[in-house]
Design a protein around this motif. Structure first.
Motif, short mmCIF file in Angstrom:
data_model
loop_
_atom_site.label_atom_id
_atom_site.label_comp_id
_atom_site.label_asym_id
_atom_site.label_seq_id
_atom_site.Cartn_x
_atom_site.Cartn_y
_atom_site.Cartn_z
N ALA A 55 0.83 -1.20 0.00
CA ALA A 55 0.00 0.00 0.00
C ALA A 55 0.87 1.25 0.00
O ALA A 55 0.59 2.23 -0.70
CB ALA A 55 -0.92 -0.02 1.23
N MET A 56 1.95 1.21 0.78
CA MET A 56 2.85 2.37 0.82
C MET A 56 3.44 2.62 -0.57
O MET A 56 3.52 3.76 -1.03
CB MET A 56 3.96 2.11 1.82
CG MET A 56 4.93 3.26 1.97
SD MET A 56 6.24 2.90 3.14
CE MET A 56 7.34 1.93 2.15
N ARG A 57 3.81 1.55 -1.24
CA ARG A 57 4.38 1.66 -2.58
C ARG A 57 3.40 2.35 -3.53
O ARG A 57 3.77 3.30 -4.23
CB ARG A 57 4.62 0.24 -3.09
CG ARG A 57 6.02 -0.11 -3.41
CD ARG A 57 6.03 -1.56 -3.86
NE ARG A 57 6.57 -1.65 -5.21
CZ ARG A 57 7.88 -1.66 -5.46
NH1 ARG A 57 8.73 -1.61 -4.48
NH2 ARG A 57 8.32 -1.72 -6.69
N SER A 58 2.18 1.87 -3.52
CA SER A 58 1.19 2.42 -4.45
C SER A 58 0.86 3.86 -4.10
O SER A 58 0.78 4.73 -4.97
CB SER A 58 -0.10 1.59 -4.38
OG SER A 58 0.20 0.24 -4.56
N TYR A 59 0.64 4.11 -2.82
CA TYR A 59 0.26 5.44 -2.37
C TYR A 59 1.34 6.46 -2.75
O TYR A 59 1.05 7.54 -3.29
CB TYR A 59 0.07 5.41 -0.85
CG TYR A 59 -0.53 6.67 -0.28
CD1 TYR A 59 -1.92 6.84 -0.20
CD2 TYR A 59 0.28 7.70 0.19
CE1 TYR A 59 -2.47 7.98 0.33
CE2 TYR A 59 -0.25 8.85 0.72
CZ TYR A 59 -1.63 9.00 0.79
OH TYR A 59 -2.18 10.13 1.32
N MET A 60 2.60 6.10 -2.50
CA MET A 60 3.68 7.04 -2.78
C MET A 60 3.91 7.18 -4.28
O MET A 60 4.40 8.21 -4.74
CB MET A 60 4.97 6.60 -2.08
CG MET A 60 4.94 6.70 -0.56
SD MET A 60 4.32 8.27 0.09
CE MET A 60 5.57 9.39 -0.50
N ARG A 61 3.59 6.14 -5.05
CA ARG A 61 3.74 6.25 -6.49
C ARG A 61 2.86 7.38 -7.03
O ARG A 61 3.29 8.21 -7.82
CB ARG A 61 3.37 4.92 -7.16
CG ARG A 61 3.90 4.80 -8.58
CD ARG A 61 2.85 4.86 -9.67
NE ARG A 61 1.73 3.97 -9.55
CZ ARG A 61 1.54 2.93 -10.35
NH1 ARG A 61 2.44 2.60 -11.25
NH2 ARG A 61 0.43 2.24 -10.23
N ASP A 62 1.64 7.42 -6.55
CA ASP A 62 0.72 8.48 -6.98
C ASP A 62 1.30 9.85 -6.67
O ASP A 62 1.23 10.78 -7.47
CB ASP A 62 -0.63 8.31 -6.29
CG ASP A 62 -1.47 7.25 -7.00
OD1 ASP A 62 -1.18 6.98 -8.18
OD2 ASP A 62 -2.38 6.69 -6.36
N ILE A 63 1.86 10.00 -5.47
CA ILE A 63 2.42 11.29 -5.09
C ILE A 63 3.59 11.64 -6.01
O ILE A 63 3.71 12.78 -6.50
CB ILE A 63 2.87 11.27 -3.62
CG1 ILE A 63 1.62 11.15 -2.73
CG2 ILE A 63 3.68 12.53 -3.26
CD1 ILE A 63 1.92 11.11 -1.26
N ASN A 64 4.45 10.65 -6.28
CA ASN A 64 5.60 10.90 -7.14
C ASN A 64 5.19 11.31 -8.53
O ASN A 64 5.87 12.09 -9.19
CB ASN A 64 6.48 9.64 -7.22
CG ASN A 64 7.36 9.51 -6.01
OD1 ASN A 64 7.61 10.50 -5.33
ND2 ASN A 64 7.81 8.30 -5.73
#
Lengths: 566, 249
Positions: A412-421
């Protein structure tokens, strides 16, 4: 409630690249001595694999750790007090040197001193135990990167507990590294096994140490430790183990393995725990409950009651502050992504691990799917039973549910931060799916991915209103060549008062560095030459009668042809 | 002349070796705790050790027990509780023989192991070898005494509790009676001399581990906690380096 502080470690396995820098720097610092050639306080194992020493996790065989008696009480698996004393003359469950590996060096001198001949000289391996020629057949990381695993991997004790078809597929699906040090357990079986009472847990920071003056070499600790992280120094006849680099920790520095970790995957910090509840937590009936039981022993450092309790136990305020800022507390209790290694040994280990998500991501990625899409990842985590079962065998006594929860949080952290990036609006549902808020995910991301030095290591200095740091300066025996300075005691190298480690290593290194040709003295290692003067052996001996060093050396040394007194 | 020898051998010599034993042990403990260990070689080899070491050590415990009973308890006491000399002798000889057999077999296995296993031989110090000579001699002479004067004797064996035991006790209450030892059979005399030398050597060898029998383990709690203050160092603070925060005395 008895509040105690424990210095502990968390390792983020996703970041370990298996470079062994931690092992090497640890060895240089601590076990670079005769008698500890085979000893690695820190080692890095490739999983699946046999580990070091081989199959140490097979407690049916090695009898390490604790188990529950029929009446549900904790007892040492290798036997209690009476049975220990009955077997003291020969410990039946101690690994022998072959179970670790036979340490060796190479006959480097041969490369330099072999006479001219038809064949190129070779440096043959020589055993450091027997001094004889040897065939190298195993080492501390022989199956590194699954090397040779087709021959040995089926003996991995964790794999043996999994189903048969799993073992076949495994080689193609995943592999990861597991760096290991002493667990500095809350309920240490090695301490309980020591007949001499030489092993102890430090009240202040929970570090488990061996008193070298009290150890009598009964070897029961080696058996007692299920992680096989207590070693027998065969030269001094005493037990030695990872010290969590206590001389560094005491002054606020991270351990050598942490400091030199290339992947920056190690975290160090305090955990407050309730010492009164340790035995109770270690004795819960179901192995799967051990993880929660251990978590329940930890105390919230922000709880006013705990703070009052800590003060009552004499824990200083800066230590309480450090416990509140502790990355260990955050990873274990706040984000709940760290898991203990083999809780089923019932020692309540205090070096925890964040299980690797990368095997799952790799599979998803190589199958052409998006390795950062939350739905794909979540599905893959629960479908890829093999990594999940294996990780559960390591970290949760076989219960896959907690491992799955951790991996889902990481995903979840991976996906969430991908959106931010990517500049998209982050999807709060992704965070909510794993029971977190977006803010928490970002905090966790800071700790795991940014991982600043001061966030990774929150180490309060020891309170010692005594001149301890000066210890190594103040002994009157430490004159050059005296018993404190690397010389031998009255009964050879294993006797005399223990030499401070820094001094011992300094001398060991110095003598090794300046004696690169053990069989033919008089050569200088140029790498260690400080450029001043011309030590013996820097130049070849002069021919003729003037070969005795003359007073003019250094002024007219280029003139080698003059051979009479001037 | 004989009596001078007697006094030298059975008064001066035992006291001298006992003094070396006592002072040497104190000195070793005071200055060489780090060297005070079993120096186990189990890491190198375990099969032969598994057989030889328990055999030797457990046999030795039996032998030591026999020596304590034979030397310390006066004959009159055992007779007072109704044990005749013949009964005592029978039990002592047989128990002793079993113990001796175990010790000798164990020692032979251990010495063989030490000779033939490369790493174990390499880890053997000169002091170890010297110690083995005296230990082996004491055991061999003791076995010889038992075989010749007890097992092969027709008349029920030599009653050492009339001579050796009272002499041994006389040393302890400082009224030595060397004359008791004059007529003792030669094997016994040699055994006592060899054993005395072994005791003189004792503090300087690995035999000191015998004093570390971990009996307190049976009574202590499993987990040991120590404060950093208590565990601070094996070394006393040098003068002038006393910790702060304590009143000057």
């Amino acid at each position: 409630m008895k509040v105690m502080a424990q210095m502990s470690m968390v390792m983020n396995l996703d970041k370990c690249i298996g470079c062994h820098t931690c092992s090497v720097t640890c060895k240089q610092a601590w076990t670079n001595r005769a008698g500890t050639e085979y000893v690695w306080f820190n080692n890095v194992e490739t999983r699946p694999g046999l580990g070091y020493p081989r199959t140490y996790q097979d407690q049916e065989r090695w009898q390490g750790g604790w188990e529950l008696s029929k009446r549900g009480r904790l007892k040492l698996r290798a036997g209690g007090r009476w049975s220990k004393l009955a077997r003291i003359f020969s410990n039946p469950k101690m690994p022998s040197i072959d179970d670790y590996y036979e340490p060796w060096t190479y006959e480097y001198d041969m490369l330099l001193s072999a006479p001219q001949g038809e064949h190129t000289p070779v440096a043959r391996p020589k055993s450091l135990i027997s001094g004889e020629d040897m065939k190298i057949e195993w080492s501390a990381n022989w199956d590194d990167d699954l090397g040779g695993s087709t021959a040995t991997m089926q003996d991995d004790p964790v794999l043996k507990h999994m189903s048969e078809h799993v073992a076949e597929e495994l080689e193609q699906t995943f592999m990861f590294y597991l760096p290991r040090i002493c667990e500095h357990c809350l309920n240490p079986a090695c301490v309980a096994s020591c007949p001499s009472g030489a092993m102890y847990k430090r009240v202040e920071d929970g570090i488990v140490l061996v008193d070298q003056d009290q150890c009598r070499g009964w070897r029961m600790c080696v058996t007692g430790c299920p992680y096989k992280k207590v070693y027998f120094n065969h030269k001094t006849g005493k037990a030695e183990k990872c010290t969590l680099c206590y001389p560094r920790i005491e002054v606020g520095l991270p351990t050598v393995c942490s400091e030199t970790c290339v992947g920056r995957l190690r975290y160090l910090g305090l955990v407050l725990y309730d010492a009164d509840r340790v035995t109770e937590a270690a004795a819960v009936q179901d192995e799967h409950d051990l993880l929660e039981a251990q978590r329940s022993v930890f105390l919230d450092p922000n709880d006013p009651e705990v703070i009052a309790g800590a003060r009552a136990e004499g824990i200083p305020d800066d230590w309480i502050d450090a416990a509140q800022a502790s990355p260990i507390w955050a990873l274990i209790q706040r984000y709940r992504v760290a898991l203990p290694l083999h809780p089923e040994y019932r020692t309540l280990p205090m070096v925890w691990y964040i299980p690797p998500l990368s095997p799952v991501v790799d599979v998803v990625g190589s199958s052409g799917n998006d390795g950062e899409d939350p739905r794909t990842l979540f599905a893959a985590i629960s479908q890829l039973r093999i990594p999940l079962e294996y990780l559960a065998g390591l970290f949760t006594a076989g219960d896959t549910a907690p491992v799955e929860r951790v991996l889902r949080r990481l995903a979840a952290m991976r996906s969430y931060m991908r959106d931010i990036n990517l500049g998209n609006e982050p999807d709060e549902r992704t965070a909510a799916a794993v029971g977190m808020t977006g803010g928490e995910v970002q905090e966790m991301y800071r700790l795991l991915a940014i991982a600043k030095y001061q966030d990774r290591y929150v180490i309060p200095t020891a309170h010692q209103e005594i001149a301890r740091e000066l210890e190594e300066m103040s002994c009157s025996l430490d004159f050059e060549g005296g018993p404190g300075m690397g010389g031998a005691g009255p009964f050879g190298s294993s006797s005399g008062t223990p030499v401070p480690v820094a001094v011992e290593n300094f001398h060991a290194l110095k003598s090794r560095q300046t004696a690169d040709r053990p069989s033919s003295p008089g050569r200088v290692n140029l790498l260690n030459w400080d450029g001043k003067g011309d030590p013996d052996g820097l130049f070849p001996p002069r021919e003729g009668p003037s070969s005795a060093p003359g007073p003019e050396r250094g002024t007219g040394s280029g003139d080698t042809s003059s051979d009479g007194p001037r | 002349m004989t009596s001078t020898w007697n006094v030298l051998l059975w008064v001066a010599f035992p006291y001298a070796t006992a003094a070396i034993f006592a002072v040497g042990t104190w000195w070793r403990y005071r200055y060489d705790k780090f060297g005070w260990t079993t120096r186990s070689s189990q890491l190198y080899e375990r099969r032969l050790l598994r057989l030889g070491s328990p055999l030797f050590h457990l046999g030795l415990l039996l032998v030591v027990l026999g020596h304590v009973v034979g030397l310390v308890i006066p004959e009159s006491w055992t007779e007072a509780v109704g044990v005749s000399e013949a009964q005592y002798h029978f039990v002592a000889t047989w128990m002793g023989s079993v113990g001796a057999l175990a010790v000798v077999a164990g020692l032979l296995i251990l010495v063989y192991r030490r000779r033939t296993t490369g790493p174990v031989l390499l880890a053997t110090t000169r002091m170890d070898k010297t110690m083995y000579v005296f230990l082996g001699a004491s055991i061999a002479l003791g076995a010889w005494s038992t075989i010749q004067t007890q097992m092969l004797a027709d008349d029920g064996g030599y009653d050492y509790r009339q001579t050796i035991s009272p002499w041994f006790r006389s040393l302890w209450y400082f009224q030595p009676q060397p004359e008791l030892m004059a007529g003792v059979p030669l094997p016994f005399q040699l055994h006592i001399v060899a054993a005395s030398l072994l005791f003189a050597l004792w503090p300087f060898t690995r035999l000191v581990h015998a004093f570390s029998a971990p009996v307190p383990y049976l009574f202590r709690p499993y987990l040991v906690y120590r404060s950093r203050d208590a565990a601070i160092s094996s070394r006393q603070n040098a003068r002038g380096w006393d910790p702060t925060g304590r009143p000057d005395v």
